[in-house]
Design a protein around this motif. Structure first.
Motif, PDB file in Angstrom:
ATOM      1  N   THR A 122       0.807  -1.226   0.000  1.00  0.00           N
ATOM      2  CA  THR A 122       0.000   0.000   0.000  1.00  0.00           C
ATOM      3  C   THR A 122       0.836   1.270   0.000  1.00  0.00           C
ATOM      4  N   VAL A 150      -7.064   2.456   2.918  1.00  0.00           N
ATOM      5  CA  VAL A 150      -6.021   1.578   2.380  1.00  0.00           C
ATOM      6  C   VAL A 150      -5.834   0.351   3.273  1.00  0.00           C
ATOM      7  N   ASN A 206      -8.581  -2.030   2.513  1.00  0.00           N
ATOM      8  CA  ASN A 206      -8.305  -2.746   1.264  1.00  0.00           C
ATOM      9  C   ASN A 206      -7.305  -3.873   1.482  1.00  0.00           C
ATOM     10  N   HIS A 207      -6.299  -3.576   2.266  1.00  0.00           N
ATOM     11  CA  HIS A 207      -5.295  -4.599   2.562  1.00  0.00           C
ATOM     12  C   HIS A 207      -5.923  -5.773   3.311  1.00  0.00           C
ATOM     13  N   THR A 263      -5.882  -3.231  -3.372  1.00  0.00           N
ATOM     14  CA  THR A 263      -4.497  -2.885  -3.035  1.00  0.00           C
ATOM     15  C   THR A 263      -3.634  -2.767  -4.272  1.00  0.00           C
ATOM     16  N   ASP A 264      -4.062  -3.353  -5.404  1.00  0.00           N
ATOM     17  CA  ASP A 264      -3.228  -3.352  -6.606  1.00  0.00           C
ATOM     18  C   ASP A 264      -3.735  -2.380  -7.664  1.00  0.00           C
TER      19      ASP A 264
END
Length: 545
Positions: free
Chosen positions: A12, A127, A130-131, A179-180
């Motif tokens: 991230t 973030v 998301n991780h 995350t990507d």
């Protein structure tokens, strides 16, 4: 909830640098986590490492961290920019480079550090969510027999909560779902698109969430559960005319009766949607507390009214509540055995709404504010430094700059609301009163407002709220409901949003003239911080800034 330390992760870093230009929050050392390339080995570890850790970011102990409790963050941007509260300059105190005056006057600019750090905090939380979702999905792929959907739904709903605050404060912002995501995807989406995304995420999460109360100790204490999501969905629908508007500077808004939601397969307009989710909360057993003060008492976990709180425990958690500390006069705080910074006060406009000093003073004024003579916990008068003169707060002497004036140190009605915890630590900032984020009185007021906006009658819900405190009956109109929201919810962080929804945020009020061109409505959202734009030139500044 147990406090966990979050481990750093490289995946991230790139995105957070683009969005916030700062990576210091990724530099923590793991103490009870797992390494980045490890997967959880059980559902218990999934919860511990990828769900529970996220709740560390609902509260906080540093400036701009947490939804409430700390300074210079979400709460202050929603409170000290309004006609509810003011942080007067008192000689050498509370000027802080013009920060507090800038908030009150709506002259915050694009380089304001508090606005930047609030943006940074909210995106950090997004973030991290998301991780966690990526880790939960990886676990599910490795152990398909284990049911991770409740945890996935909880994280999605928590991410939607943080996006809700981003959308409300900043309007048009980047939407990062994975995350990507490539840097090319870090473009701003229209506010209406983010609004629909948040609603969809919450609705899709609902079936897998627990129906338990979140405000009471147990497995779900302080967590996202169905009632919390119902509240958020009602709040989103109530503000749909604002959130579905992609140009807030053209004096035009969509009509809530023409904004539709798919609610369990039924098409409802905004006002019907508000009432639907409010009814679900009522049907699940939430009620008004008989005593208004019970919601803010020390050990308020038993409240039948509170829906979502930041858990507080002075010996277990690091979450802080600084608002009482920074409002009370030094001698007042000392008499309570606590600390004080002699700051935050009610505005003249708030005093007028409460009817301070009149025969029609609202019963909640003395529950929410210290005014006139004050006493310690034993009923003894609080004295000034000479040991003889009683401390007397002078609510109507408040001004934006009191420096050198007779009432410099004593002007302004001060925050009360939360019961004093005499055993609190750190000057009173570490206490056992849970911080109230969502409560049932707001549900009733939302439902009343939705009915009025739909052309119906919202008297019954308003009457419940007023009768609880012994206030006389009033008809439910948009004017009386806006006043009621201040009377009932003072110091709870809703005023900016309410004023924006009612189209009154940019008007002039006591000690605050309109900013140039503010009639366009450009200050109803905060600017994208200049530091963020310098790190990601693909982002565009809002009109007016």
């Amino acid at each position: 909830m147990k406090q966990h330390t979050l481990f750093p992760f490289v995946a991230t870093l790139f995105f957070v640098l683009l969005l916030a230009g700062c990576s210091r929050f990724l530099e923590e050392n793991p103490r009870d986590g797992i390494s980045e390339d490890q997967l959880a080995t059980s559902l218990q570890e999934v919860y511990r490492f990828h769900v529970a850790t996220l709740y560390n970011h609902v509260g906080g102990c540093e400036d701009s961290q947490g939804l409430q409790g700390t300074g210079r963050g979400v709460y202050d941007l929603n409170t000290f920019t309004t006609d509810e509260a003011i942080m007067p300059t008192r000689g050498a105190d509370w000027y802080d480079g013009g920060f507090w005056q800038g908030l009150y006057l709506h002259r915050w600019g694009v380089s304001n550090n508090a606005i930047f750090h609030t943006w940074e905090y909210l995106y950090k939380a997004v973030v991290l969510c998301n991780h966690s979702l990526a880790k939960i999905d990886a676990y599910a792929a490795a152990r398909p027999a284990d049911d991770v959907e409740p945890y996935r739904a909880e994280v999605r709903a928590l991410r939607a909560l943080f996006y809700y605050y981003l959308m409300d404060l900043f309007g048009r912002v980047p939407l990062i779902r994975h995350t990507d995501d490539a840097s090319a995807d870090l473009l701003q989406v229209e506010r209406s698109e983010l609004f629909r995304f948040i609603v969809s995420e919450l609705q899709e999460a609902l079936p897998a969430l627990s129906g338990e109360r979140s405000n009471q100790p147990g497995v779900y204490y302080g967590r996202i559960t169905r009632p919390v999501v119902w509240f958020l969905l009602a709040k989103l629908a109530l503000n749909a005319e604002v959130y579905a508007d992609d140009d807030w500077t053209d004096a035009l808004r969509p009509d809530g009766r023409q904004l539709f939601f798919d609610v369990d397969g039924v098409k409802m307009d905004a006002w019907q949607t508000v009432c639907h989710y409010c009814n679900l909360i009522t049907e699940s057993g939430y009620t008004l507390e008989t005593d208004y003060r019970s919601n803010f008492a020390v050990f308020n976990e038993s409240s039948s009214e509170n829906i979502f709180v930041i858990p507080m425990n002075k010996t277990l958690y690091t979450n802080q509540l600084i608002y009482l500390f920074r409002s009370r006069h030094y001698n007042h705080a000392k008499a309570l055995g606590l600390g004080g910074e002699n700051g935050a006060s009610a505005t003249l406009d708030a005093l007028d709404v409460f009817g301070y000093g009149t025969d029609e003073e609202d019963p909640r004024f003395r529950l929410c504010y210290y005014a006139d003579e004050v006493t310690d916990l034993q009923g003894n008068p609080v004295l000034l430094d000479d040991g003889r003169t009683p401390l007397v707060y002078e609510p109507r002497r408040v001004e934006l700059d009191l420096s050198g004036k007779e009432y410099e140190k004593i002007a302004g009605a001060r925050m009360k609301k939360y019961e004093v915890d005499p055993t609190s630590l750190k000057d009173g900032k570490l206490a056992d009163n849970d911080i109230v984020l969502f409560r049932y009185a707001d549900v009733l007021l939302m439902q009343s407002e939705a009915k009025v906006r739909a052309g119906g009658n919202g008297d019954a819900e308003l009457e419940q709220v007023r009768r609880r405190v012994g206030a006389p009956s009033r008809p439910a109109t948009l004017e009386t409901l806006l006043d009621e929201r201040l009377l009932e919810l003072a110091w709870e962080g809703w005023r900016r949003q309410d004023l924006v929804r009612f189209g009154l945020f940019t008007r002039a009020y006591s000690h605050r003239p309109q900013v140039e061109d503010e009639a366009t409505g450009f200050t109803t959202v905060f600017p994208i911080p200049e530091k963020v734009i310098s790190m990601n030139p693909q982002l565009c500044q809002h009109k007016g800034y």
